[in-house]
Scaffold this motif. Structure first.
Motif, PDB file in Angstrom:
ATOM      1  N   ALA A 313       0.835  -1.205   0.000  1.00 46.55           N
ATOM      2  CA  ALA A 313       0.000   0.000   0.000  1.00 46.55           C
ATOM      3  C   ALA A 313       0.869   1.254   0.000  1.00 46.55           C
ATOM      4  O   ALA A 313       0.586   2.221  -0.724  1.00 46.55           O
ATOM      5  CB  ALA A 313      -0.919  -0.008   1.219  1.00 46.55           C
ATOM      6  N   VAL A 314       1.935   1.219   0.788  1.00 46.17           N
ATOM      7  CA  VAL A 314       2.854   2.349   0.864  1.00 46.17           C
ATOM      8  C   VAL A 314       3.465   2.646  -0.503  1.00 46.17           C
ATOM      9  O   VAL A 314       3.589   3.808  -0.914  1.00 46.17           O
ATOM     10  CB  VAL A 314       3.974   2.086   1.896  1.00 46.17           C
ATOM     11  CG1 VAL A 314       5.130   3.076   1.732  1.00 46.17           C
ATOM     12  CG2 VAL A 314       3.406   2.171   3.311  1.00 46.17           C
ATOM     13  N   SER A 315       3.825   1.591  -1.222  1.00 48.00           N
ATOM     14  CA  SER A 315       4.475   1.804  -2.529  1.00 48.00           C
ATOM     15  C   SER A 315       3.542   2.531  -3.499  1.00 48.00           C
ATOM     16  O   SER A 315       3.980   3.407  -4.257  1.00 48.00           O
ATOM     17  CB  SER A 315       4.921   0.460  -3.132  1.00 48.00           C
ATOM     18  OG  SER A 315       3.803  -0.312  -3.525  1.00 48.00           O
ATOM     19  N   TYR A 316       2.238   2.199  -3.486  1.00 50.27           N
ATOM     20  CA  TYR A 316       1.283   2.895  -4.360  1.00 50.27           C
ATOM     21  C   TYR A 316       1.088   4.342  -3.910  1.00 50.27           C
ATOM     22  O   TYR A 316       1.011   5.260  -4.731  1.00 50.27           O
ATOM     23  CB  TYR A 316      -0.055   2.161  -4.386  1.00 50.27           C
ATOM     24  CG  TYR A 316      -0.039   0.954  -5.304  1.00 50.27           C
ATOM     25  CD1 TYR A 316      -0.079   1.113  -6.685  1.00 50.27           C
ATOM     26  CD2 TYR A 316       0.035  -0.333  -4.787  1.00 50.27           C
ATOM     27  CE1 TYR A 316      -0.046   0.016  -7.538  1.00 50.27           C
ATOM     28  CE2 TYR A 316       0.073  -1.436  -5.624  1.00 50.27           C
ATOM     29  CZ  TYR A 316       0.029  -1.259  -7.002  1.00 50.27           C
ATOM     30  OH  TYR A 316       0.078  -2.348  -7.842  1.00 50.27           O
ATOM     31  N   LEU A 317       1.019   4.543  -2.593  1.00 52.45           N
ATOM     32  CA  LEU A 317       0.833   5.897  -2.074  1.00 52.45           C
ATOM     33  C   LEU A 317       2.054   6.776  -2.350  1.00 52.45           C
ATOM     34  O   LEU A 317       1.920   7.973  -2.634  1.00 52.45           O
ATOM     35  CB  LEU A 317       0.537   5.847  -0.578  1.00 52.45           C
ATOM     36  CG  LEU A 317      -0.829   5.240  -0.212  1.00 52.45           C
ATOM     37  CD1 LEU A 317      -0.919   5.019   1.282  1.00 52.45           C
ATOM     38  CD2 LEU A 317      -1.960   6.136  -0.697  1.00 52.45           C
ATOM     39  N   THR A 322       4.365  11.275  -5.353  1.00 54.19           N
ATOM     40  CA  THR A 322       5.304  11.843  -6.331  1.00 54.19           C
ATOM     41  C   THR A 322       4.549  12.640  -7.395  1.00 54.19           C
ATOM     42  O   THR A 322       5.007  13.688  -7.849  1.00 54.19           O
ATOM     43  CB  THR A 322       6.119  10.714  -7.012  1.00 54.19           C
ATOM     44  OG1 THR A 322       6.828   9.984  -6.009  1.00 54.19           O
ATOM     45  CG2 THR A 322       7.098  11.277  -8.022  1.00 54.19           C
ATOM     46  N   ILE A 323       3.359  12.118  -7.770  1.00 52.45           N
ATOM     47  CA  ILE A 323       2.558  12.792  -8.793  1.00 52.45           C
ATOM     48  C   ILE A 323       1.877  14.028  -8.232  1.00 52.45           C
ATOM     49  O   ILE A 323       1.846  15.080  -8.864  1.00 52.45           O
ATOM     50  CB  ILE A 323       1.500  11.808  -9.359  1.00 52.45           C
ATOM     51  CG1 ILE A 323       2.190  10.617 -10.039  1.00 52.45           C
ATOM     52  CG2 ILE A 323       0.574  12.516 -10.350  1.00 52.45           C
ATOM     53  CD1 ILE A 323       1.270   9.448 -10.306  1.00 52.45           C
ATOM     54  N   GLU A 324       1.306  13.881  -7.013  1.00 51.31           N
ATOM     55  CA  GLU A 324       0.607  15.005  -6.367  1.00 51.31           C
ATOM     56  C   GLU A 324       1.130  15.181  -4.945  1.00 51.31           C
ATOM     57  O   GLU A 324       0.526  14.697  -3.992  1.00 51.31           O
ATOM     58  CB  GLU A 324      -0.910  14.760  -6.338  1.00 51.31           C
ATOM     59  CG  GLU A 324      -1.602  14.934  -7.672  1.00 51.31           C
ATOM     60  CD  GLU A 324      -3.123  14.905  -7.547  1.00 51.31           C
ATOM     61  OE1 GLU A 324      -3.646  15.031  -6.415  1.00 51.31           O
ATOM     62  OE2 GLU A 324      -3.783  14.731  -8.580  1.00 51.31           O
ATOM     63  N   PRO A 325       2.242  15.877  -4.779  1.00 50.91           N
ATOM     64  CA  PRO A 325       2.848  16.039  -3.445  1.00 50.91           C
ATOM     65  C   PRO A 325       1.937  16.746  -2.433  1.00 50.91           C
ATOM     66  O   PRO A 325       2.085  16.551  -1.230  1.00 50.91           O
ATOM     67  CB  PRO A 325       4.100  16.874  -3.723  1.00 50.91           C
ATOM     68  CG  PRO A 325       4.365  16.712  -5.181  1.00 50.91           C
ATOM     69  CD  PRO A 325       3.043  16.519  -5.827  1.00 50.91           C
ATOM     70  N   LYS A 326       0.976  17.515  -2.917  1.00 53.09           N
ATOM     71  CA  LYS A 326       0.115  18.273  -2.011  1.00 53.09           C
ATOM     72  C   LYS A 326      -1.225  17.584  -1.746  1.00 53.09           C
ATOM     73  O   LYS A 326      -2.128  18.189  -1.163  1.00 53.09           O
ATOM     74  CB  LYS A 326      -0.114  19.681  -2.575  1.00 53.09           C
ATOM     75  CG  LYS A 326       1.152  20.525  -2.638  1.00 53.09           C
ATOM     76  CD  LYS A 326       0.862  21.923  -3.134  1.00 53.09           C
ATOM     77  CE  LYS A 326       2.147  22.760  -3.174  1.00 53.09           C
ATOM     78  NZ  LYS A 326       1.885  24.137  -3.649  1.00 53.09           N
ATOM     79  N   ASN A 327      -1.347  16.341  -2.175  1.00 49.43           N
ATOM     80  CA  ASN A 327      -2.591  15.606  -1.942  1.00 49.43           C
ATOM     81  C   ASN A 327      -2.664  15.198  -0.466  1.00 49.43           C
ATOM     82  O   ASN A 327      -1.921  14.335  -0.005  1.00 49.43           O
ATOM     83  CB  ASN A 327      -2.647  14.366  -2.844  1.00 49.43           C
ATOM     84  CG  ASN A 327      -3.998  13.680  -2.807  1.00 49.43           C
ATOM     85  OD1 ASN A 327      -4.451  13.234  -1.754  1.00 49.43           O
ATOM     86  ND2 ASN A 327      -4.633  13.571  -3.957  1.00 49.43           N
TER      87      ASN A 327
END
Length: 354
Positions: A313-317, A322-327
């Motif tokens: 789960a951590v790897s997907y998050l 990386t794509i949306e650092p502010k999510n």
């Protein structure tokens, strides 16, 4: 002599059968005239096996009556969409038969009837959708697709509306068919503004949009090139399989989405949630263990599996981060999981960024 006798006997039976068929077609016409389309269909069914060898005119009368009878049932609100679909099939058989024979008795009328049925059913489906009658819309769109299997966009609308109606079995069946057809949905979308509500509406076809403009209910038509709907199909399949508890299939479709669009952030988040659902099952197993040596061994095995699930789960998050650092959703989930895995450095580094 014997051969001539058999030929005469065969001709006699054909003549008798033809006469009987004519009588049944007349009887069916009378039933229809008396407002009994179901009885008309029952009468026609009794002579259907003879229709292949019937005279051209009798065959035309048979299919024409069949189309009218199914339409009659639909007009009585009896399985409306299904019976209209069957009416179209009967009229299509009529047209094919008359084109083949060259005797065009009802072909023009049949083509007109088919167009009217399709136009009215599509209009009704769009009206259902506008008032959130999703199941009714879905059913009509599905039968519009049955009338023309090339129009796969109708199947997509059926699947989407079944989804909105939470009729997941029907939605799943239709979305799986779209997947097997390699449906993309690329094409033109037809819009027009509702004069009353001032809201722009999407129409299933140019004909339906233009008929509303002609009727004076809509204005400002515009066409837009529609993007691929393949991701929508995969996302819907993943959601349905999640609802059904089939996480493996759901994961498979989220992976397909990521392959198509590596920046599709919701796919990473949902994959993480699916992984964490598996963690819950392992946690429940652990909580039922005792303190014996055997149970402690099992505990170590289950804990190792649980940690692997969390790391997955951590790897997907992390990819999502990386794509949306502010999510914020991703950041909060990551912080919780870093803490669960005693990943202090990672926790502190992320905490400092938010």
């Amino acid at each position: 002599m014997k051969k001539k006798y058999l030929v005469r006997l065969l001709l006699f039976f054909i003549s008798v059968s033809a006469a009987a068929q004519k009588d049944q077609i007349k009887a069916a016409q009378n039933e229809l005239n008396n407002g009994n389309p179901q009885a008309a269909l029952s009468t026609l069914k009794a002579c259907e096996y003879l229709i292949t060898n019937a005279k051209d005119q009798d065959r035309s009368d048979f299919f024409n009556l069949k189309g009218k009878a199914f339409t009659g049932l639909a007009n009585k609100n009896i399985e409306t969409a299904k019976n209209l679909s069957l009416a179209v099939s009967a009229y299509e058989e009529l047209i094919a038969s008359e084109v083949d024979s060259g005797n065009l008795k009802y072909a023009v009328q049949a083509k007109t009837a088919i167009k009217e049925i399709k136009d009215n059913l599509e209009k009704s489906a769009n009206e259902d959708s506008n008032v959130n009658k999703y199941a009714d819309c879905a059913n009509k769109m599905y039968y519009l697709y049955q009338m023309d299997k090339k129009d796969t966009l109708k199947l997509y609308y059926a699947a989407s509306n079944f989804m909105n109606a939470k009729e997941y079995d029907s939605a799943l069946k239709n979305f799986e068919e779209l997947k097997s057809l390699n449906f993309t949905g690329k094409g033109i979308q037809y819009f027009a503004t509702n004069k009353k509500s001032k809201i722009e509406e999407l129409f299933a076809s140019a004909n339906h949009r233009d008929s509303n403009i002609k009727a004076g209910t809509h204005e400002i038509p515009r066409n837009v090139m529609a993007p691929s709907k393949k991701i929508d199909v995969y996302r819907s399949l993943a959601q349905i399989y999640t609802e059904k508890g089939n996480t493996d299939n759901a994961e498979n479709y989220y992976k397909k989405i990521i392959d198509l669009n590596p920046k599709y952030i919701d796919a990473y988040i949902n994959m993480a949630y699916l992984k964490l659902d598996k963690r819950k099952a392992l946690t429940d197993e652990i909580s039922n263990l005792g303190t014996s040596a055997k149970d402690m061994k099992i505990y170590e095995e289950l804990k190792a599996k649980k940690d692997l699930v969390i790391k997955s789960a951590v790897s997907y998050l992390e990819k999502g981060n990386t794509i949306e650092p502010k999510n914020i959703e991703i950041s909060k989930m990551l912080l919780n999981l870093y803490r669960a895995l005693d990943m202090t450095n990672e926790y502190n580094a992320l905490k400092a960024k938010i």
